[in-house]
Scaffold this motif. Structure first.
Motif, mmCIF file in Angstrom:
data_model
loop_
_atom_site.group_PDB
_atom_site.id
_atom_site.type_symbol
_atom_site.label_atom_id
_atom_site.label_comp_id
_atom_site.label_asym_id
_atom_site.label_seq_id
_atom_site.Cartn_x
_atom_site.Cartn_y
_atom_site.Cartn_z
ATOM 1 N N UNK A 1 -9.991 -13.695 19.990
ATOM 2 C CA UNK A 1 -11.349 -12.847 19.182
ATOM 3 C C UNK A 1 -10.509 -11.342 18.573
ATOM 4 N N UNK A 2 -10.242 -10.814 17.743
ATOM 5 C CA UNK A 2 -10.407 -9.628 16.972
ATOM 6 C C UNK A 2 -11.931 -8.954 17.262
ATOM 7 N N UNK A 3 -11.836 -7.275 17.208
ATOM 8 C CA UNK A 3 -13.277 -6.764 16.948
ATOM 9 C C UNK A 3 -12.958 -5.691 16.226
ATOM 10 N N UNK A 4 -13.895 -6.291 15.465
ATOM 11 C CA UNK A 4 -14.177 -5.620 13.821
ATOM 12 C C UNK A 4 -14.101 -3.903 13.698
ATOM 13 N N UNK A 5 -13.185 -3.484 12.572
ATOM 14 C CA UNK A 5 -14.124 -2.432 12.351
ATOM 15 C C UNK A 5 -14.418 -2.033 11.282
ATOM 16 N N UNK A 6 -14.807 -1.152 11.051
ATOM 17 C CA UNK A 6 -15.583 -0.268 9.887
ATOM 18 C C UNK A 6 -15.142 -0.418 8.418
ATOM 19 N N UNK A 7 -16.469 -1.692 7.759
ATOM 20 C CA UNK A 7 -17.408 -1.722 8.004
ATOM 21 C C UNK A 7 -17.821 -2.049 8.561
ATOM 22 N N UNK A 8 -19.023 -2.674 8.652
ATOM 23 C CA UNK A 8 -19.984 -1.597 8.784
ATOM 24 C C UNK A 8 -19.656 -0.835 10.530
ATOM 25 N N UNK A 9 -20.478 0.437 10.437
ATOM 26 C CA UNK A 9 -20.063 1.720 10.735
ATOM 27 C C UNK A 9 -21.179 1.297 11.944
ATOM 28 N N UNK A 10 -22.076 0.411 12.215
ATOM 29 C CA UNK A 10 -23.568 0.403 12.595
ATOM 30 C C UNK A 10 -23.159 -0.950 13.074
ATOM 31 N N UNK A 11 -23.523 -1.587 14.168
ATOM 32 C CA UNK A 11 -24.158 -3.310 14.737
ATOM 33 C C UNK A 11 -25.544 -2.874 14.888
ATOM 34 N N UNK A 12 -25.837 -3.589 14.559
ATOM 35 C CA UNK A 12 -27.556 -3.456 16.145
ATOM 36 C C UNK A 12 -27.613 -5.310 15.892
ATOM 37 N N UNK A 13 -27.734 -5.282 16.951
ATOM 38 C CA UNK A 13 -27.692 -6.580 17.931
ATOM 39 C C UNK A 13 -29.034 -7.093 18.554
ATOM 40 N N UNK A 14 -29.648 -7.955 17.782
ATOM 41 C CA UNK A 14 -31.566 -7.874 18.484
ATOM 42 C C UNK A 14 -31.249 -9.862 18.630
ATOM 43 N N UNK A 15 -31.653 -9.729 19.957
ATOM 44 C CA UNK A 15 -32.242 -11.443 20.702
ATOM 45 C C UNK A 15 -33.775 -11.165 20.692
ATOM 46 N N UNK A 16 -33.549 -12.708 20.086
ATOM 47 C CA UNK A 16 -34.773 -13.139 19.366
ATOM 48 C C UNK A 16 -35.860 -12.940 20.293
ATOM 49 N N UNK A 17 -37.063 -12.884 20.468
ATOM 50 C CA UNK A 17 -38.690 -12.781 20.876
ATOM 51 C C UNK A 17 -38.623 -13.652 21.716
ATOM 52 N N UNK A 18 -39.233 -14.070 22.913
ATOM 53 C CA UNK A 18 -39.961 -14.852 23.524
ATOM 54 C C UNK A 18 -39.632 -16.474 22.942
ATOM 55 N N UNK A 19 -40.300 -17.599 23.089
ATOM 56 C CA UNK A 19 -39.748 -18.863 22.774
ATOM 57 C C UNK A 19 -41.317 -19.761 23.798
ATOM 58 N N UNK A 20 -41.853 -20.361 22.474
ATOM 59 C CA UNK A 20 -42.437 -21.778 23.414
ATOM 60 C C UNK A 20 -42.015 -22.401 23.761
ATOM 61 N N UNK A 21 -41.698 -23.261 24.798
ATOM 62 C CA UNK A 21 -41.818 -24.143 25.416
ATOM 63 C C UNK A 21 -41.205 -25.272 23.986
ATOM 64 N N UNK A 22 -40.370 -25.971 24.152
ATOM 65 C CA UNK A 22 -40.058 -27.560 23.292
ATOM 66 C C UNK A 22 -41.436 -28.642 23.501
ATOM 67 N N UNK A 23 -42.473 -28.307 22.579
ATOM 68 C CA UNK A 23 -42.919 -30.150 23.100
ATOM 69 C C UNK A 23 -42.243 -31.136 22.714
ATOM 70 N N UNK A 24 -43.299 -32.107 23.084
ATOM 71 C CA UNK A 24 -42.080 -33.331 23.412
ATOM 72 C C UNK A 24 -41.793 -33.868 22.404
ATOM 73 N N UNK A 25 -40.608 -34.173 22.293
ATOM 74 C CA UNK A 25 -40.287 -35.239 20.458
ATOM 75 C C UNK A 25 -39.377 -33.525 20.211
ATOM 76 N N UNK A 26 -39.925 -32.478 20.431
ATOM 77 C CA UNK A 26 -39.661 -31.583 19.672
ATOM 78 C C UNK A 26 -38.028 -31.017 19.562
ATOM 79 N N UNK A 27 -37.391 -30.912 18.605
ATOM 80 C CA UNK A 27 -35.587 -29.989 18.509
ATOM 81 C C UNK A 27 -36.102 -28.590 19.524
#
Length: 164
Positions: A1-27
């Motif tokens: 893996x190669x770490x990127x060089x600019x651009x971009x000059x700023x990277x935002x990493x946002x982990x998704x918010x809390x999810x519901x548990x899967x319902x029966x049969x739900x992917x």
């Protein structure tokens, strides 16, 4: 893996918010945000906007919980925010996350994605020791890492870590 060089000059990493548990049969892919997740997505998006953290481009996983989180950011940042949904971010490797960031010409890019890949991407960018020092308990849901390229040392540095 190669770490990127600019651009971009700023990277935002946002982990998704809390999810519901899967319902029966739900992917897993189709799990929406739960009630807490919806609120947390709005809070983290508003905190980011209040701090002036506005990406030029937002790239989100197509998973339903990421789309819900990205939608909150879109509302907080304004409709002019360029947003793209990318299937490859779901169940992706850290290499895929880094390659997607590296392929962008925008000055700042926000990824909305999943753990453990978010944590692995942060570690790849800033190094293991810096990540462990900044996030001893890991990368919580609805959290935002702000990473800037420090040209003086030719390396990525964690500028801020915003939590709900």
């Amino acid at each position: 893996m190669t770490v990127p060089l600019p651009p971009p000059n700023r990277i935002y990493l946002l982990r998704h918010a809390e999810a519901a548990w899967a319902e029966p049969g739900q992917r897993d892919f189709d799990r929406p945000l739960n009630e807490k997740g919806y609120g947390d997505a709005e809070i983290i998006a508003d905190k980011a906007a209040d701090k002036g953290y506005r990406p030029d481009l937002l790239i989100s996983s197509t998973a339903r919980r990421c789309r819900g989180t990205a939608d909150a950011v879109h509302r907080a940042m304004g409709l002019a925010l360029d947003i793209r949904y990318v299937d490859a971010l779901y169940n992706a490797t850290v290499d895929t996350y880094i390659e997607i960031v590296d392929a962008q010409d925008a000055a700042s890019v926000m990824l909305v994605g999943h753990n453990p890949t978010m944590e692995q991407a942060l570690e790849a960018l800033i190094g293991h020791e810096a990540m462990v020092n900044a996030l001893p308990a890991g990368f919580p849901t609805a959290s935002l890492a702000v990473i800037d390229f420090a040209a003086s040392v030719n390396a990525w540095r964690l500028t801020d870590f915003v939590v709900v």
